[in-house]
Design a protein around this motif. Structure first.
Motif, PDB file in Angstrom:
ATOM      1  N   ALA A 151     -10.154  -0.780  -1.124  1.00 57.25           N
ATOM      2  CA  ALA A 151      -9.888  -1.304  -0.925  1.00 57.25           C
ATOM      3  C   ALA A 151      -8.701  -0.451   0.473  1.00 57.25           C
ATOM      4  CB  ALA A 151      -8.121  -2.570  -1.593  1.00 57.25           C
ATOM      5  N   ARG A 163      -7.716  -0.484   4.625  1.00 54.20           N
ATOM      6  CA  ARG A 163      -6.208  -0.640   4.925  1.00 54.20           C
ATOM      7  C   ARG A 163      -6.099   0.565   6.077  1.00 54.20           C
ATOM      8  NH1 ARG A 163      -1.576   2.552   2.821  1.00 54.20           N
ATOM      9  NH2 ARG A 163      -0.198   1.885   4.217  1.00 54.20           N
ATOM     10  N   ALA A 212      -8.515  -5.541   2.374  1.00 50.06           N
ATOM     11  CA  ALA A 212      -7.899  -4.881   1.627  1.00 50.06           C
ATOM     12  C   ALA A 212      -7.240  -6.013   0.728  1.00 50.06           C
ATOM     13  CB  ALA A 212      -7.244  -3.988   2.282  1.00 50.06           C
ATOM     14  N   CYS A 252      -0.236  -3.666   3.569  1.00 49.47           N
ATOM     15  CA  CYS A 252      -1.333  -4.458   3.605  1.00 49.47           C
ATOM     16  C   CYS A 252      -0.749  -6.164   4.268  1.00 49.47           C
ATOM     17  CB  CYS A 252      -2.273  -5.045   2.774  1.00 49.47           C
ATOM     18  SG  CYS A 252      -3.854  -3.509   2.520  1.00 49.47           S
TER      19      CYS A 252
END
Length: 112
Positions: free
Chosen positions: A27, A31, A39, A63
């Protein structure tokens, strides 16, 4: 996709689908390249598996900010603050409170 880290992490996740560190790392890599959709997918997957993985809330909130989903970011930071408080995670608590204050100061019209 020619990001070798992402490819490697996807391979690792195939081998160990419940590995929280790999999910978080994957993730985080998404990002970093501003692929917020992927993400969020992996941060949410991690959150469903372990809501007390306090480090995910700060990054997940960012995010949502990247997608201009300010209410989701705010809710994420607040949820993280609650978890960090319960777990007595002072560093995470400071980061999350700071992120929430910055969000609300930067976009006050979103929260009035």
């Amino acid at each position: 996709m020619d990001n070798w880290r992402i490819n490697h992490l996807l391979e690792l996740l195939t081998q160990e689908p419940q590995d929280e560190f790999v999910m978080f790392a994957l993730a985080h890599e998404y990002r970093k390249i501003e692929d917020y959709g992927h993400a969020i997918e992996y941060f949410q997957r991690l959150k469903l598996q372990n809501a007390e993985y306090v480090g995910l809330y700060f990054h997940l909130g960012h995010c949502y900010e990247g997608l201009n989903q300010f209410h989701d970011a705010q809710a994420t930071y607040k949820a993280g603050i609650s978890i960090a408080t319960q777990l007595n995670e002072e560093h995470a608590l400071r980061e999350l409170k700071g992120a929430l204050v910055n969000l609300e100061m930067e976009y006050p019209d979103q929260f009035s």
